[in-house]
Scaffold this motif. Structure first.
Motif, PDB file in Angstrom:
ATOM      1  N   ASP A 292      -8.012   4.397  -2.617  1.00 40.71           N
ATOM      2  CA  ASP A 292      -8.990   4.930  -1.668  1.00 40.71           C
ATOM      3  C   ASP A 292      -8.660   6.405  -1.478  1.00 40.71           C
ATOM      4  O   ASP A 292      -7.538   6.755  -1.087  1.00 40.71           O
ATOM      5  CB  ASP A 292      -8.891   4.210  -0.319  1.00 40.71           C
ATOM      6  CG  ASP A 292      -9.373   2.770  -0.391  1.00 40.71           C
ATOM      7  OD1 ASP A 292     -10.165   2.457  -1.305  1.00 40.71           O
ATOM      8  OD2 ASP A 292      -8.942   1.962   0.459  1.00 40.71           O
TER       9      ASP A 292
ATOM     10  N   LYS B 222      -6.405  12.426   1.279  1.00 40.78           N
ATOM     11  CA  LYS B 222      -5.514  11.321   1.609  1.00 40.78           C
ATOM     12  C   LYS B 222      -5.742  10.212   0.577  1.00 40.78           C
ATOM     13  O   LYS B 222      -6.876   9.784   0.362  1.00 40.78           O
ATOM     14  CB  LYS B 222      -5.799  10.806   3.015  1.00 40.78           C
ATOM     15  CG  LYS B 222      -5.556  11.832   4.114  1.00 40.78           C
ATOM     16  CD  LYS B 222      -5.936  11.264   5.477  1.00 40.78           C
ATOM     17  CE  LYS B 222      -5.729  12.300   6.579  1.00 40.78           C
ATOM     18  NZ  LYS B 222      -6.138  11.772   7.912  1.00 40.78           N
TER      19      LYS B 222
ATOM     20  N   VAL C   8       0.841  -1.196   0.000  1.00 41.09           N
ATOM     21  CA  VAL C   8       0.000   0.000   0.000  1.00 41.09           C
ATOM     22  C   VAL C   8       0.875   1.244   0.000  1.00 41.09           C
ATOM     23  O   VAL C   8       1.813   1.364   0.800  1.00 41.09           O
ATOM     24  CB  VAL C   8      -0.938   0.015   1.230  1.00 41.09           C
ATOM     25  CG1 VAL C   8      -1.786   1.279   1.237  1.00 41.09           C
ATOM     26  CG2 VAL C   8      -1.816  -1.231   1.242  1.00 41.09           C
ATOM     27  N   HIS C   9       0.577   2.160  -0.902  1.00 41.60           N
ATOM     28  CA  HIS C   9       1.300   3.438  -0.982  1.00 41.60           C
ATOM     29  C   HIS C   9       0.367   4.542  -0.496  1.00 41.60           C
ATOM     30  O   HIS C   9      -0.843   4.476  -0.692  1.00 41.60           O
ATOM     31  CB  HIS C   9       1.736   3.715  -2.418  1.00 41.60           C
ATOM     32  CG  HIS C   9       2.523   2.589  -3.037  1.00 41.60           C
ATOM     33  ND1 HIS C   9       3.873   2.419  -2.834  1.00 41.60           N
ATOM     34  CD2 HIS C   9       2.124   1.568  -3.831  1.00 41.60           C
ATOM     35  CE1 HIS C   9       4.288   1.353  -3.488  1.00 41.60           C
ATOM     36  NE2 HIS C   9       3.242   0.813  -4.104  1.00 41.60           N
ATOM     37  N   ARG C  10       0.952   5.569   0.096  1.00 45.75           N
ATOM     38  CA  ARG C  10       0.152   6.669   0.629  1.00 45.75           C
ATOM     39  C   ARG C  10       0.753   7.994   0.172  1.00 45.75           C
ATOM     40  O   ARG C  10       1.977   8.141   0.115  1.00 45.75           O
ATOM     41  CB  ARG C  10       0.097   6.617   2.155  1.00 45.75           C
ATOM     42  CG  ARG C  10      -0.622   5.388   2.688  1.00 45.75           C
ATOM     43  CD  ARG C  10      -0.589   5.332   4.204  1.00 45.75           C
ATOM     44  NE  ARG C  10      -1.340   4.177   4.707  1.00 45.75           N
ATOM     45  CZ  ARG C  10      -0.856   2.963   4.828  1.00 45.75           C
ATOM     46  NH1 ARG C  10       0.421   2.719   4.491  1.00 45.75           N
ATOM     47  NH2 ARG C  10      -1.614   1.979   5.288  1.00 45.75           N
TER      48      ARG C  10
ATOM     49  N   ASP D  35      -0.796   3.765 -10.363  1.00 44.97           N
ATOM     50  CA  ASP D  35      -1.394   4.773  -9.481  1.00 44.97           C
ATOM     51  C   ASP D  35      -2.558   5.400 -10.249  1.00 44.97           C
ATOM     52  O   ASP D  35      -2.401   6.389 -10.954  1.00 44.97           O
ATOM     53  CB  ASP D  35      -0.353   5.829  -9.099  1.00 44.97           C
ATOM     54  CG  ASP D  35      -0.940   6.958  -8.260  1.00 44.97           C
ATOM     55  OD1 ASP D  35      -2.137   6.890  -7.907  1.00 44.97           O
ATOM     56  OD2 ASP D  35      -0.201   7.919  -7.983  1.00 44.97           O
TER      57      ASP D  35
ATOM     58  N   GLU E  23      -4.656   6.393  -0.617  1.00 43.15           N
ATOM     59  CA  GLU E  23      -3.994   5.100  -0.458  1.00 43.15           C
ATOM     60  C   GLU E  23      -4.222   4.327  -1.745  1.00 43.15           C
ATOM     61  O   GLU E  23      -5.345   4.290  -2.252  1.00 43.15           O
ATOM     62  CB  GLU E  23      -4.558   4.319   0.730  1.00 43.15           C
ATOM     63  CG  GLU E  23      -4.274   4.954   2.075  1.00 43.15           C
ATOM     64  CD  GLU E  23      -4.699   4.052   3.227  1.00 43.15           C
ATOM     65  OE1 GLU E  23      -5.406   3.057   2.963  1.00 43.15           O
ATOM     66  OE2 GLU E  23      -4.318   4.341   4.375  1.00 43.15           O
ATOM     67  N   TYR E  24      -3.171   3.717  -2.285  1.00 44.74           N
ATOM     68  CA  TYR E  24      -3.340   3.028  -3.566  1.00 44.74           C
ATOM     69  C   TYR E  24      -2.403   1.835  -3.667  1.00 44.74           C
ATOM     70  O   TYR E  24      -1.425   1.708  -2.921  1.00 44.74           O
ATOM     71  CB  TYR E  24      -3.106   3.994  -4.732  1.00 44.74           C
ATOM     72  CG  TYR E  24      -1.702   4.514  -4.878  1.00 44.74           C
ATOM     73  CD1 TYR E  24      -0.803   3.921  -5.768  1.00 44.74           C
ATOM     74  CD2 TYR E  24      -1.253   5.608  -4.135  1.00 44.74           C
ATOM     75  CE1 TYR E  24       0.487   4.397  -5.907  1.00 44.74           C
ATOM     76  CE2 TYR E  24       0.028   6.092  -4.262  1.00 44.74           C
ATOM     77  CZ  TYR E  24       0.899   5.478  -5.152  1.00 44.74           C
ATOM     78  OH  TYR E  24       2.193   5.951  -5.293  1.00 44.74           O
TER      79      TYR E  24
END
Length: 378
Positions: free
Chosen positions: A312, A320, A264-266, A328, A322-323
């Protein structure tokens, strides 16, 4: 029908007058058609949350007034074969205001032949028969159950169009060529079969929208050219038809996309998930992310694409994000937003569509090679 329907003509005339007063009907001939076609014969029952049985039918005193209201009435529900116990709406009698809006846009004239994709209850086919004559109308549906019922209803009402149970995405070549094609189901891609079966100069009117983000669609009014392409403007339509079914037993709902959330990336974004609700931008986003699904929540929205990418994104900005997955995809939305704002935030009706033998393309303002904004090439 019982004596409860004896005054149906009063109700039908009132509906016709209502749509005329609202300027939905501007052609007096269509006012006469609505007043003459017995909608109640095509909707003997419909689903209602107000009824203990879930259905409202002819024996209910509230049935007839609702049938002649400007409401969409769900007439069929089916379980998804992979989701037992859960029913999806699979057919309805669409609200008359949308039907008549589309019939005006279709611009039919005496002697023209029309192919309708999506028979449903048969009511829209009856409107066309009343205006043009049954011999000029062909209507098809993928669901034999619907076709059988519509055939009986049309016949009982005095109409004899050509009716067939088949996959409407393939058209109906046996009666081609047509002067007009009208789709009363939503499609993500306009099938070239419809172009092939329409005379040059003829019109195709299709509800074009993603299964997974149904608000991001429009009506496409396409004129068929001698070179085998069809092109024309989009017409705003926030909520359209149920999506075409892949087969008779499966509702036209989004496919479930498995996602990989192990990595998960943020990050932050200046674009929140509310951007997906802006009509012109949502249309553009769909064209850049074919197959997109969106699952809105109270504070955030999840989007997915067929390759397993997901994101998300919160509503509030800075958002914010999250992906995960291969791409992406919120970055794609940000790029679409940048293009959209640079071009003065165009609405749906600033766009058009061109359909060719292998693909369709979205264009902005004019259908030339310098204005393409969607993937593929016609």
């Amino acid at each position: 029908m019982s004596s409860a329907t004896d005054d149906w003509r009063v109700h039908a005339a009132a509906l016709a007058d209502q749509l005329t007063e609202q300027r939905v009907i501007t052609d007096p001939a269509w006012r006469d058609v609505v007043a003459s076609v017995p909608r109640h014969m095509f909707v003997p029952e419909f689903y209602s949350d107000d009824e203990p049985s879930g259905l409202r039918s002819t024996g209910n005193p509230r049935w007839l007034p609702v049938v002649y209201s400007d409401d969409t009435l769900v007439t069929q529900r089916k379980e998804h074969p992979d989701q037992p116990g859960f029913e999806w709406s699979t057919s309805s009698s669409t609200r008359p205001s949308l039907m008549l809006r589309m019939l005006h846009i279709l611009d039919v004239r005496a002697g023209m032949s029309v192919l309708e994709i999506g028979t449903g209850t048969g009511y829209n086919a009856a409107l066309l028969c009343e205006r043009l004559g049954s011999e000029h109308v062909t209507t098809v549906d993928i669901d034999p159950e619907l076709i059988d019922a519509a055939c009986v209803r049309l016949s009982d009402a005095g109409y004899r169009p050509t009716v067939a149970a088949c996959d409407g995405l393939r058209g109906y070549p046996a009666r081609a060529p047509y002067d007009r094609v009208i789709a009363t189901v939503a499609v993500e891609q306009v099938p070239h079969a419809w172009v092939e079966q329409t005379r040059p100069g003829g019109l195709i009117l299709a509800d074009v929208r993603p299964r997974g983000m149904t608000w991001a669609g429009a009506l496409a009014r396409l004129t068929v050219a001698p070179d085998g392409t069809a092109s024309g403007p989009l017409v705003s339509c926030t909520w359209g038809f149920m999506s075409a079914r892949p087969d008779a037993v499966r509702p036209g709902i989004p496919d479930v996309v498995p996602i990989d959330a192990t990595s998960v990336h943020r990050r932050k974004s200046e674009i929140g998930s509310e951007a997906l609700r802006r009509p012109g931008l949502s249309l553009l986003t769909w064209q850049r992310l074919p197959g997109i699904n969106a699952f809105p929540g109270p504070d955030a929205t999840r989007i997915t694409t067929p390759d397993g990418s997901w994101a998300d994104v919160t509503r509030a900005t800075p958002a914010k994000v999250e992906y995960g997955g291969p791409v992406d995809i919120w970055g794609q939305v940000e790029q679409a937003h940048a293009w959209w704002t640079e071009h003065a935030s165009p609405d749906v009706e600033a766009f058009g569509l061109t359909v060719g033998p292998t693909a369709q393309r979205l264009w902005h303002l004019k259908p030339d090679g310098h204005s393409w904004v969607g993937p593929g090439h016609p």
